[in-house]
Design an enzyme around this catalytic site. Structure first.
Site, PDB file in Angstrom:
ATOM      1  N   LYS A 153       0.870  -1.196   0.000  1.00  0.00           N
ATOM      2  CA  LYS A 153       0.000   0.000   0.000  1.00  0.00           C
ATOM      3  C   LYS A 153       0.900   1.237   0.000  1.00  0.00           C
ATOM      4  O   LYS A 153       1.941   1.221   0.670  1.00  0.00           O
ATOM      5  CB  LYS A 153      -0.899   0.013   1.248  1.00  0.00           C
ATOM      6  CG  LYS A 153      -1.864  -1.156   1.316  1.00  0.00           C
ATOM      7  CD  LYS A 153      -3.089  -0.965   0.440  1.00  0.00           C
ATOM      8  CE  LYS A 153      -3.987  -2.181   0.506  1.00  0.00           C
ATOM      9  NZ  LYS A 153      -5.190  -2.042  -0.272  1.00  0.00           N
ATOM     10  N   ASP A 181      -2.840  -5.528  -5.645  1.00  0.00           N
ATOM     11  CA  ASP A 181      -4.165  -4.987  -5.401  1.00  0.00           C
ATOM     12  C   ASP A 181      -5.045  -5.182  -6.625  1.00  0.00           C
ATOM     13  O   ASP A 181      -4.536  -5.413  -7.732  1.00  0.00           O
ATOM     14  CB  ASP A 181      -4.116  -3.511  -4.977  1.00  0.00           C
ATOM     15  CG  ASP A 181      -4.878  -3.381  -3.650  1.00  0.00           C
ATOM     16  OD1 ASP A 181      -4.456  -2.619  -2.771  1.00  0.00           O
ATOM     17  OD2 ASP A 181      -5.888  -4.097  -3.496  1.00  0.00           O
ATOM     18  N   GLU A 182      -6.360  -5.029  -6.390  1.00  0.00           N
ATOM     19  CA  GLU A 182      -7.321  -5.421  -7.446  1.00  0.00           C
ATOM     20  C   GLU A 182      -7.178  -4.556  -8.694  1.00  0.00           C
ATOM     21  O   GLU A 182      -7.520  -4.971  -9.785  1.00  0.00           O
ATOM     22  CB  GLU A 182      -8.758  -5.348  -6.911  1.00  0.00           C
ATOM     23  CG  GLU A 182      -9.255  -3.991  -6.525  1.00  0.00           C
ATOM     24  CD  GLU A 182      -8.746  -3.527  -5.155  1.00  0.00           C
ATOM     25  OE1 GLU A 182      -8.092  -4.315  -4.462  1.00  0.00           O
ATOM     26  OE2 GLU A 182      -8.987  -2.360  -4.826  1.00  0.00           O
ATOM     27  N   HIS A 271     -10.117 -12.288  -6.488  1.00  0.00           N
ATOM     28  CA  HIS A 271     -10.556 -11.024  -5.872  1.00  0.00           C
ATOM     29  C   HIS A 271     -11.974 -10.760  -6.366  1.00  0.00           C
ATOM     30  O   HIS A 271     -12.294 -11.066  -7.520  1.00  0.00           O
ATOM     31  CB  HIS A 271      -9.617  -9.875  -6.257  1.00  0.00           C
ATOM     32  CG  HIS A 271      -9.772  -8.686  -5.360  1.00  0.00           C
ATOM     33  ND1 HIS A 271     -10.899  -7.896  -5.370  1.00  0.00           N
ATOM     34  CD2 HIS A 271      -8.981  -8.178  -4.393  1.00  0.00           C
ATOM     35  CE1 HIS A 271     -10.783  -6.946  -4.458  1.00  0.00           C
ATOM     36  NE2 HIS A 271      -9.630  -7.091  -3.834  1.00  0.00           N
ATOM     37  N   LYS A 311     -13.442  -2.574   7.231  1.00  0.00           N
ATOM     38  CA  LYS A 311     -13.943  -1.300   6.654  1.00  0.00           C
ATOM     39  C   LYS A 311     -15.057  -1.489   5.617  1.00  0.00           C
ATOM     40  O   LYS A 311     -15.644  -0.519   5.153  1.00  0.00           O
ATOM     41  CB  LYS A 311     -12.776  -0.563   5.987  1.00  0.00           C
ATOM     42  CG  LYS A 311     -12.259  -1.262   4.733  1.00  0.00           C
ATOM     43  CD  LYS A 311     -11.033  -0.561   4.140  1.00  0.00           C
ATOM     44  CE  LYS A 311     -10.611  -1.242   2.845  1.00  0.00           C
ATOM     45  NZ  LYS A 311      -9.364  -0.735   2.285  1.00  0.00           N
TER      46      LYS A 311
HETATM   47  C1  CAP Z   1      -7.727  -4.396   1.565  1.00  0.00           C
HETATM   48  C2  CAP Z   1      -7.879  -4.354   0.048  1.00  0.00           C
HETATM   49  C3  CAP Z   1      -8.833  -5.401  -0.474  1.00  0.00           C
HETATM   50  C4  CAP Z   1     -10.147  -5.400   0.182  1.00  0.00           C
HETATM   51  C5  CAP Z   1     -11.186  -6.002  -0.752  1.00  0.00           C
HETATM   52  C6  CAP Z   1      -8.302  -2.990  -0.427  1.00  0.00           C
HETATM   53  O1  CAP Z   1      -6.720  -3.507   1.921  1.00  0.00           O
HETATM   54  O2  CAP Z   1      -6.642  -4.625  -0.573  1.00  0.00           O
HETATM   55  O3  CAP Z   1      -8.973  -5.154  -1.864  1.00  0.00           O
HETATM   56  O4  CAP Z   1     -10.046  -6.215   1.298  1.00  0.00           O
HETATM   57  O5  CAP Z   1     -12.372  -6.131  -0.055  1.00  0.00           O
HETATM   58  O6  CAP Z   1      -7.878  -2.664  -1.539  1.00  0.00           O
HETATM   59  O7  CAP Z   1      -9.065  -2.365   0.286  1.00  0.00           O
HETATM   60  P1  CAP Z   1      -6.627  -3.088   3.484  1.00  0.00           P
HETATM   61  P2  CAP Z   1     -12.991  -7.578   0.200  1.00  0.00           P
HETATM   62  O8  CAP Z   1      -6.219  -4.322   4.260  1.00  0.00           O
HETATM   63  O9  CAP Z   1      -5.544  -2.026   3.527  1.00  0.00           O
HETATM   64  O10 CAP Z   1      -7.948  -2.578   3.881  1.00  0.00           O
HETATM   65  O11 CAP Z   1     -11.892  -8.362   0.818  1.00  0.00           O
HETATM   66  O12 CAP Z   1     -14.154  -7.314   1.107  1.00  0.00           O
HETATM   67  O13 CAP Z   1     -13.389  -8.100  -1.140  1.00  0.00           O
HETATM   68 MG    MG Z   2      -7.378  -4.242  -2.553  1.00  0.00          MG
END
Ligand code: CAP
Ligand code: MG
Length: 431
Positions: A153, A181-182, A271, A311
């Protein structure tokens, strides 16, 4: 007067579905001026053989194929579909039926596909995950505890070299995985090929220095031929996973990639970005437990399933319903959440808990999921006062505390990284 429609022929509240019928559970709200029974008939009709008006001719075979709305309780409706409606092994066609036109009907104000109970005769045409949870634990040499990982991040912006450096720190802090990341695929500042090459280098270094097995979920999302090319490069560099944004790419692409990756003995980290476009509204859309079902059927090894305490939206009950759908061999029905499901020979899959987590929330997440999960903590390690490696060590200490029935407070006496994390975040639940 000749009848102009035949919806009521799709409703029979005394009907008992046959063993090999596919049953769907819907939440529905009829439109104004439409009775529940009329709306129920339209849901069953439009998702099987019907249309809005009676027809000049109807071959006999038709009534053996039409769906039957057979159970209505409040705003919940069950519809049974004869197996003959569905093409063997074609989940796209299933979705076009039970998750297609019906969402746009004027007859309903809201409609939500909650779950589907798939008969053995239907699921036997699918291959499911190439690696199940046991296979992954063997590859990663992690016997009991949750597998851990993080995303560098800020989520996008690092160069490939910076990305690989953050990855090295994450692995050295004790984490098993580093995940893209996505929204990171291949950008001018972080080309996919460069990132894979450098990630392999730092992975090997971390493995040598720790004696542990390290891996990564590197994002190959894109057009299918491009995903194949990227998967081949990951395989060349010895990675056992490819990450795909499965909702964005769609079930057909995931199906192609599941088989392509399996031929290289590789798993899919799924993801679920974009899922909330249709699963967060409790009155309309498709639930995440249904999406998770489809993805396990096609064969992802793991998929994001929520945290309940982080979150992003998703209640504890929903998170557990998704986890049951992914992990259980025989899923028990849960009122208004799950239908029963016997998965036969389809391997299990890992739920992935991620989103706003930090060391102080590890006990909460493990209380919901137990140990059979992939735990992703990203901002929650890179935001640690002493940096990424300390942040990962703090999470590992928190996991260890839960595994040995210690409180975080007790554990913090042995782990200064955990103590520092608790000082910054305590047990706060981010919004
Ligand atoms: C989490 C994350 C994930 C989310 C996706 C983000 O980062 O990398 O993509 O968890 O949501 O980009 O927010 P943090 P979910 O740990 O810094 O929050 O897992 O609910 O699909
Ligand atoms: Mg993410």
């Amino acid at each position: 007067m000749a009848k102009i429609d035949w919806y009521e022929e799709f409703v029979d509240f005394n009907y008992k579905p046959a063993r090999d019928e596919l049953v769907c559970l819907f939440y529905f709200e009829p439109a104004k001026g439409m009775s529940k029974k009329e709306a129920a008939g339209r849901i069953a009709s439009e998702s099987s053989t019907g249309t809005w008006t009676t027809l000049h001719r109807l071959p006999d075979r038709m009534n053996k194929l039409q769906a039957t709305a057979f159970d209505m309780e409040g705003s919940y409706l069950k519809v049974a579909y004869p197996l003959g409606l569905w093409e063997e092994g074609n989940v796209c066609q299933l979705l076009s039926g039970i998750a297609g036109n019906i969402f746009g009907m004027k007859a309903v104000k809201n409609l939500r596909l909650v779950d589907a109970s798939l008969p053995q005769k239907y699921i036997k045409a699918f291959r499911g995950p190439h690696h199940g949870t046991t296979g992954i634990r063997k590859i990663m040499k992690v016997k009991k505890r949750p597998l851990t990982g993080a995303v560098p991040k800020p989520k996008i912006g690092f160069s490939a070299a910076e990305h690989a450096k953050v990855a090295y720190e994450t692995w050295m802090g004790g984490f098993d995985f580093v995940k893209d990341d996505e929204n990171l695929t291949s950008t001018s500042f972080n080309r996919f090929e460069e990132r894979v090459r450098l990630m392999a280098k730092t992975r090997d270094k971390a493995e040598k220095e720790t004696g542990e097995t390290k891996s990564a979920f590197i994002n190959i999302t894109g057009e299918t031929e491009l995903m194949k090319k990227r998967a081949k490069l990951l395989n060349y560099y010895g990675f056992k996973y490819a990450m795909i944004d499965v909702v964005v790419t769609g079930p057909a692409a995931v199906n192609t990639m599941r088989n392509y990756l399996a031929d290289m003995d590789m798993a899919i980290h799924a993801h679920r970005a974009m899922h909330a476009a249709f699963d967060r509204n409790p009155r309309h859309g498709i639930t995440m437990q249904f999406i998770a079902k489809i993805m396990r059927l096609i064969g992802v090894t793991q998929i994001h399933s929520g945290t309940a305490v982080g979150k992003l939206v998703g209640s504890k009950d929903e998170v557990k319903a998704i986890a049951d759908t992914l992990r259980k061999k025989k899923v028990q029905p849960k009122k208004h959440l799950l239908l029963k499901q016997d998965w036969g020979k389809i391997r299990d899959a890992f739920p992935v808990s991620s989103g706003g987590l930090h060391p102080g929330l590890v006990p909460d997440v493990m209380k919901i999921y137990g140990n059979e999960l992939v735990l992703l903590v990203s901002g929650g390690i890179h935001g640690h006062p002493k940096g990424t490696r300390a942040g990962a060590a703090a999470v590992m200490a928190a996991v260890d505390a839960v595994m040995s029935n210690q409180t975080l407070k007790e554990k913090a006496k042995e782990s200064k990284e955990l103590a520092q994390a608790l000082e910054k975040w305590g047990r706060m639940k981010p919004k």
